[in-house]
Design a protein around this motif. Structure first.
Motif, short mmCIF file in Angstrom:
data_model
loop_
_atom_site.label_atom_id
_atom_site.label_comp_id
_atom_site.label_asym_id
_atom_site.label_seq_id
_atom_site.Cartn_x
_atom_site.Cartn_y
_atom_site.Cartn_z
N PRO A 184 0.82 -1.22 0.00
CA PRO A 184 0.00 0.00 0.00
C PRO A 184 0.85 1.27 0.00
O PRO A 184 0.43 2.30 -0.53
CB PRO A 184 -0.83 -0.13 1.28
CG PRO A 184 -0.08 -1.09 2.15
CD PRO A 184 0.60 -2.03 1.21
N LEU A 187 1.81 1.75 -3.65
CA LEU A 187 0.63 2.19 -4.40
C LEU A 187 0.32 3.66 -4.13
O LEU A 187 0.03 4.42 -5.06
CB LEU A 187 -0.59 1.33 -4.01
CG LEU A 187 -0.56 -0.12 -4.49
CD1 LEU A 187 -1.67 -0.92 -3.82
CD2 LEU A 187 -0.68 -0.21 -6.01
N THR A 188 0.43 4.07 -2.88
CA THR A 188 0.18 5.47 -2.53
C THR A 188 1.21 6.38 -3.20
O THR A 188 0.87 7.45 -3.69
CB THR A 188 0.21 5.66 -1.01
OG1 THR A 188 -0.75 4.80 -0.40
CG2 THR A 188 -0.10 7.11 -0.62
N ALA A 196 -4.62 1.44 -2.64
CA ALA A 196 -3.81 1.31 -1.42
C ALA A 196 -4.71 1.13 -0.20
O ALA A 196 -4.43 0.29 0.67
CB ALA A 196 -2.93 2.54 -1.26
#
Length: 456
Positions: A184, A187-188, A196
């Motif tokens: 995550p 992804l962020t 995320a």
């Protein structure tokens, strides 16, 4: 997340299997290895691992941790088959290098992936579980080496069976990573915030996932204001300081001499007086104590601060090597020497795998800020593998020319240097989230705090 640790299992098996395969490869009817080519076959994996670690961090930052671990599993599979069927030294060296690329990539990507996926209170345990898989892979290699080496001692190509077994966990890693979500935090950092948050809600309870997402998002926004990660970023004093600490801790891990035992344990035991079959079986003790010690280390890392744990481990490894050197001189030619050396290598590995190993990988995984984590850990692990490469290549030559005692006196001297580095520069990272660690180092530099590192 456990699926990713199969990268550690492959790391362990591929570095450990050479221990038992070398005596059979060296036969005149096989690859006919000399001390130099023996060192080359062993160390080429380590050179490849250095390159893989350096490139792996950058590729993981660009394409994602999960996707790159998937690609590594395929490279593990192909390279394992290549080494098993190698017809000559040149082919073996080429595929050992490719296998090293996969090992090095896994060594930098998997701990970072685990550190980013785990909640901060379980981060130490999750990252050190990868260390457990590494030593578990080495133990499996030693067990299969002993079984095959004893049962098929008269079959010259038995080393090929030892090497091809690695294809099995490579396939397991590939299949298991197909269902694992992406980090995550990564992804962020790529603007995929909805995805995320969905991942966080899969691996945390909803309330905690939302709170953690806010913290991750804030850190990512701060990083987005900066330029793309590059080596130039480490020109900032506080980041350069972190990078040098990461490199230093990585190199200290290797100059203990641990991989002289993990790669050449069979030869060391033969040099002390064991026969080939007895050495293969006795070497299982080294693998077994490594697994037990890492289990203890996983428990300790949640109870004890990183810095004192590393200091105790280095003191134990250095003392063990000193005793091996002394007893090798005092009991040279004695029937008791092989058992003394075996006992001391077991004690050495208890300190190494119970204290030094877990702390090394944990600190490298957690010390760098998010935006530079892949690059910073990749650079650190690159230096770890380069030190490993030098030691792996030089050890059989040194053992052949200088003897067992003098070889280990060299490692004692390097171990003392490692203790000095940790005492002066090693930071304490326990009890802080990854984002808190980043803020701490940044604020410390901005306020020009003169607090010594040992007080962190």
């Amino acid at each position: 997340m456990i699926s990713a640790t199969f990268g550690g299992l492959l790391f362990g098996y591929d570095t450990g299997v050479i221990n038992g395969a070398l005596p059979f490869m060296s036969r005149t009817d096989q690859l006919n290895l000399t001390p130099v080519t023996e060192g080359l076959v062993t160390s080429m994996l380590l050179f490849g691992a250095a390159i893989g670690a350096l490139l792996g961090g950058k590729l993981a930052d660009r394409y994602g941790r999960r996707k790159m671990i998937l690609n590594l599993s395929f490279l593990f599979l192909v390279s394992s088959l290549g080494t098993a069927f190698a017809p000559n030294v040149v082919t073996m060296v080429v595929f050992r290098f490719l296998l090293g690329l996969a090992v090095g990539g896994a060594s930098s990507m998997v701990p970072a992936f685990l550190a980013e996926m785990a909640p901060h209170e379980k981060r130490g345990r999750m990252v050190t579980q990868n260390e457990l898989m590494i030593v578990g892979g080495q133990l499996l290699a030693y067990v299969f080496n002993a079984i095959l080496g004893v049962a098929m001692a008269d079959t010259g190509h038995v080393w090929r069976y030892m090497l091809i077994i690695c294809a099995v966990p490579a396939l397991i890693l590939f299949l298991s990573m197909l269902i694992v979500p992406e980090s995550p935090r990564w992804l962020t950092s790529k603007g995929k915030k909805d995805e995320a948050l969905r991942v966080l809600k899969r691996i945390r309870d909803e309330k905690r996932a939302e709170a953690e997402f806010i913290e991750i998002e804030a850190a990512a926004e701060k990083d987005s204001e900066l330029e793309k990660a590059s080596i130039k970023d480490f020109s900032a004093p506080w980041l350069r300081r972190i990078l040098l600490i990461g490199i230093g801790v990585a190199v200290v891990n290797q100059i203990t001499g641990v991989n002289s035992i993990m790669y050449y344990g069979t030869q060391i035991l033969q040099k002390s007086g064991f026969g080939t079959k007895a050495a293969l079986v006795a070497n299982i003790a080294n693998g077994l104590i490594s697994v037990i010690a890492v289990i203890v280390g996983i428990w300790l890392v949640g109870k004890v601060n990183r810095r004192p744990m590393l200091m105790i481990g280095l003191a134990g490894t250095t003392t063990s090597l000193l005793l091996i050197a002394i007893f090798s001189m005092a009991f040279d030619g004695s029937a008791a020497l092989p058992y003394i050396v075996l006992s001391l290598t077991v004690i050495f590995l208890a300190f190494m795998q119970g204290c030094v190993g877990p702390v090394t990988w944990l600190v490298i995984a957690e010390i760098f800020p998010q935006r530079l984590r892949g690059l910073g850990s990749g650079i650190s692990v690159f230096f770890l593998w380069m030190a490993n490469f030098i030691i792996g290549f030089a050890f059989p030559i040194l053992l052949s020319s200088a003897g067992l005692a003098n070889t280990f006196f060299v490692f004692v001297a390097m171990g003392l240097c490692g203790i000095g580095f940790v005492y002066k520069y090693m930071p304490e990272t326990n009890g802080r989230t990854l984002e808190e660690l980043e803020e701490f180092f940044r604020v410390q530099q901005e306020s020009k705090t003169e607090e010594p590192m040992i007080g962190i």
